[in-house]
Design an enzyme around this catalytic site. Structure first.
Site, PDB file in Angstrom:
ATOM      1  N   GLY A 179      13.097   9.586   0.635  1.00 30.17           N
ATOM      2  CA  GLY A 179      14.487   9.603   1.079  1.00 30.17           C
ATOM      3  C   GLY A 179      15.389   8.664   0.303  1.00 30.17           C
ATOM      4  O   GLY A 179      16.508   9.027  -0.067  1.00 30.17           O
ATOM      5  N   LYS A 220      -6.528  16.796   0.860  1.00 33.64           N
ATOM      6  CA  LYS A 220      -5.750  15.722   1.491  1.00 33.64           C
ATOM      7  C   LYS A 220      -6.702  14.798   2.224  1.00 33.64           C
ATOM      8  O   LYS A 220      -7.791  15.229   2.639  1.00 33.64           O
ATOM      9  CB  LYS A 220      -4.749  16.315   2.497  1.00 33.64           C
ATOM     10  CG  LYS A 220      -3.569  15.419   2.773  1.00 33.64           C
ATOM     11  CD  LYS A 220      -2.483  15.529   1.710  1.00 33.64           C
ATOM     12  CE  LYS A 220      -1.324  14.599   1.953  1.00 33.64           C
ATOM     13  NZ  LYS A 220      -0.208  14.857   1.042  1.00 33.64           N
TER      14      LYS A 220
HETATM   15  P1  NAD Z   1       7.404   6.459   3.351  1.00 30.30           P
HETATM   16  O1  NAD Z   1       6.344   5.870   4.191  1.00 30.30           O
HETATM   17  O2  NAD Z   1       7.814   5.755   2.102  1.00 30.30           O
HETATM   18  O3  NAD Z   1       8.740   6.669   4.222  1.00 30.30           O
HETATM   19  C1  NAD Z   1       8.766   7.339   5.431  1.00 30.30           C
HETATM   20  C2  NAD Z   1      10.126   7.087   6.063  1.00 30.30           C
HETATM   21  O4  NAD Z   1      10.236   7.890   7.239  1.00 30.30           O
HETATM   22  C3  NAD Z   1      10.361   5.638   6.494  1.00 30.30           C
HETATM   23  O5  NAD Z   1      11.692   5.289   6.217  1.00 30.30           O
HETATM   24  C4  NAD Z   1      10.126   5.688   7.998  1.00 30.30           C
HETATM   25  O6  NAD Z   1      10.828   4.682   8.702  1.00 30.30           O
HETATM   26  C5  NAD Z   1      10.686   7.059   8.301  1.00 30.30           C
HETATM   27  N1  NAD Z   1      10.212   7.591   9.576  1.00 30.30           N
HETATM   28  C6  NAD Z   1       8.974   7.523  10.117  1.00 30.30           C
HETATM   29  N2  NAD Z   1       8.982   8.124  11.324  1.00 30.30           N
HETATM   30  C7  NAD Z   1      10.236   8.561  11.536  1.00 30.30           C
HETATM   31  C8  NAD Z   1      10.867   9.247  12.589  1.00 30.30           C
HETATM   32  N3  NAD Z   1      10.189   9.594  13.679  1.00 30.30           N
HETATM   33  N4  NAD Z   1      12.190   9.550  12.458  1.00 30.30           N
HETATM   34  C9  NAD Z   1      12.876   9.182  11.353  1.00 30.30           C
HETATM   35  N5  NAD Z   1      12.336   8.530  10.327  1.00 30.30           N
HETATM   36  C10 NAD Z   1      11.033   8.222  10.418  1.00 30.30           C
HETATM   37  O7  NAD Z   1       6.930   7.960   3.064  1.00 30.30           O
HETATM   38  P2  NAD Z   1       7.405   8.928   1.896  1.00 30.30           P
HETATM   39  O8  NAD Z   1       6.448   8.794   0.780  1.00 30.30           O
HETATM   40  O9  NAD Z   1       8.848   8.777   1.636  1.00 30.30           O
HETATM   41  O10 NAD Z   1       7.114  10.350   2.576  1.00 30.30           O
HETATM   42  C11 NAD Z   1       8.049  10.963   3.455  1.00 30.30           C
HETATM   43  C12 NAD Z   1       7.724  12.438   3.554  1.00 30.30           C
HETATM   44  O11 NAD Z   1       7.729  12.996   2.249  1.00 30.30           O
HETATM   45  C13 NAD Z   1       6.321  12.750   4.133  1.00 30.30           C
HETATM   46  O12 NAD Z   1       6.377  13.966   4.844  1.00 30.30           O
HETATM   47  C14 NAD Z   1       5.476  12.928   2.885  1.00 30.30           C
HETATM   48  O13 NAD Z   1       4.319  13.717   3.132  1.00 30.30           O
HETATM   49  C15 NAD Z   1       6.488  13.629   2.004  1.00 30.30           C
HETATM   50  N6  NAD Z   1       6.147  13.554   0.585  1.00 30.30           N
HETATM   51  C16 NAD Z   1       6.185  12.362  -0.085  1.00 30.30           C
HETATM   52  C17 NAD Z   1       5.842  12.340  -1.422  1.00 30.30           C
HETATM   53  C18 NAD Z   1       5.902  11.081  -2.229  1.00 30.30           C
HETATM   54  O14 NAD Z   1       5.635  11.135  -3.436  1.00 30.30           O
HETATM   55  N7  NAD Z   1       6.281   9.955  -1.658  1.00 30.30           N
HETATM   56  C19 NAD Z   1       5.451  13.538  -2.063  1.00 30.30           C
HETATM   57  C20 NAD Z   1       5.444  14.715  -1.357  1.00 30.30           C
HETATM   58  C21 NAD Z   1       5.802  14.726  -0.019  1.00 30.30           C
END
Ligand code: NAD
Length: 417
Positions: A224, A107
């Site tokens: 999400g 990472k």
């Molecule tokens: P992203 O940046 O697209 O979205 C993150 C979202 O979380 C945003 O809507 C932001 O406003 C919200 N957020 C941030 N802080 C917050 C808080 N304190 N309370 C509520 N909402 C909050 O990121 P993503 O890619 O969707 O990733 C989200 C999670 O999923 C992370 O933990 C990431 O490690 C995990 N993840 C993502 C992927 C991927 O392919 N995108 C893969 C594996 C895991």
């Protein structure tokens, strides 16, 4: 923040210790798997738009490559710490293993606030970071990808900088690229789609009808928002609440997932979506729903709120949203927590497909990607469920047992332990 992330890292290590003991692994294997093989901290100089130079701190941490090259995203976040990156790198080893991919875990991260940077500053930051870490990464060594606050454009700059250093095109050195420069069809919604496949399996196991099932989602970014679209449009669920960093919204009759995406794009937040009632991120977690999806940051479900959670299934799209103690408490109450290393493994699975396509310069269509993803995720869920039923442990412990036993076997076969 440093202390919180150190505590999280210690808890990840003690979970690994517990699993090694449950699997009766030897002391050498236990000692090696609980820590990263390599850690690199770099200073990343960037010329800012105002003519000054700022130096950011970046990391690339390589946890374990017994099963294949290190694989894992790069996060841009103001609260990034070396310990968060260590946790995320460890989870990548376990995630790739539980999904049965021939990859290890790594990472990266940069301590920065991308929301306060211009496009030009972000490009210079991305390229400067690659100039610091390039000797450690590459298609056969360590393959980065996007994570929180990094996107396909940032990945394209990183790929371009690496290719310029090497002197030839290198689509296999990084994944999450835009399609015109070697990205894979189906990567955009891969994490959510993979998570949805595990939720379908979980609902089948619990004999829950997904049609009309109520869903709350914390975090409305990549993971999400696509989950909301897929669960409502393909599984017939009702999305009753969603949130982002600025707050949450609720509508018991159902939110239109695509309209919320469009509203957030226009206004910068889901908050204030017409026809919805406001609610806090804390309230969202405790809503009376069938399915709860934490899809933002780590550490949101703890012993403080676990007993108030009413969902029957929790699908961890985010990494590390539930503390180890809260996970056990929820398991004892019969809540099925699909752990992060299983639930969100769809992203890295399609990243793996993208890497393979990049190495062979041979491109698959979206239908092929989805079929392969469904197979990986369904098999992964079933092997974890089988382990969980056999040993009467939570899905998280079972996922760790499946993952660690595969990595331990590879380390033994290589003669490392
Ligand atoms: P992203 O940046 O697209 O979205 C993150 C979202 O979380 C945003 O809507 C932001 O406003 C919200 N957020 C941030 N802080 C917050 C808080 N304190 N309370 C509520 N909402 C909050 O990121 P993503 O890619 O969707 O990733 C989200 C999670 O999923 C992370 O933990 C990431 O490690 C995990 N993840 C993502 C992927 C991927 O392919 N995108 C893969 C594996 C895991």
């Amino acid at each position: 923040m440093e202390d919180k992330s150190f505590a999280l890292y210690c808890s990840v290590q003690s979970q690994l210790d517990e699993v090694c003991d449950a699997l009766k692994l030897d002391a050498g294997t236990k000692a090696y798997i609980r820590q990263p093989q390599k850690e690199l901290t770099v200073s990343v100089p960037v010329k800012m738009d105002d003519g000054t130079t700022r130096v950011f701190t970046g990391f690339r941490i390589q946890h374990n490559n017994a099963c294949g090259p290190y694989k894992g995203g790069i996060r841009f976040h103001p609260e990034e710490t070396v310990n968060t990156v260590r946790c995320l790198a460890t989870w990548m080893t376990l995630k790739c293993s539980v999904a049965g991919l021939p990859l290890g875990g790594g990472k990266g991260g940069i301590v920065c606030n991308p929301k306060e940077m211009s496009v030009g500053e972000l490009e210079r930051l991305s390229r400067s970071y690659i100039r610091q870490i390039w000797p450690l990464v590459g298609p056969d060594q360590d393959i980065p990808a996007p994570d929180v606050y990094t996107n396909p454009q940032i990945i394209a700059w990183m790929m371009d900088e690496y290719s310029a250093i090497k002197g030839y095109g290198n689509p296999g050195m990084i994944t999450g690229k835009p399609i015109p420069v070697g990205g894979s069809a189906g990567r955009g919604d891969a994490t959510s789609r993979g998570g949805v496949y595990t939720i379908i399996e979980a609902a089948r196991h619990l004999k829950i009808d997904l049609k009309g099932a109520k869903v709350a989602i914390q975090g409305y970014g990549n993971a999400g928002s696509f989950a909301a679209i897929l669960l409502s449009e393909e599984a017939g669920c009702t999305i009753v609440a969603v949130s982002d960093s600025k707050g949450g919204i609720c509508n018991q009759n159902g939110l239109n997932a695509r309209e919320v995406v469009a509203y957030k794009k226009k206004t910068g937040s889901v908050a204030g979506f017409p026809g919805s009632q406001p609610l806090s991120n804390a309230e969202l977690l405790e809503l009376g729903v069938d399915i709860l999806l934490p899809a933002a940051l780590e550490g949101v479900i703890t012993m403080e709120n676990a007993s108030n959670i009413k969902a029957t299934i929790i699908g961890e799209l985010a990494n590390g949203p539930t503390s180890a103690e809260a996970n056990e408490a929820l398991h004892q109450r019969g809540v099925l927590v699909i752990p992060d290393i299983l639930c969100n493994a769809g992203g890295v699975s399609v990243s793996y497909f993208e890497w393979v396509q990049g190495l062979y310069h041979f491109w698959w269509n979206e239908a092929e990607v989805r079929t392969k993803l469904a197979e990986v995720m369904t098999n992964a869920f079933r092997s974890v469920l089988e382990m969980s039923l056999k040993h009467q442990v939570s899905l998280r412990k079972a996922a760790y047992m499946v993952a660690v036993s595969r990595v331990a076997e590879a380390m033994k076969l290589r003669g490392w332990v």
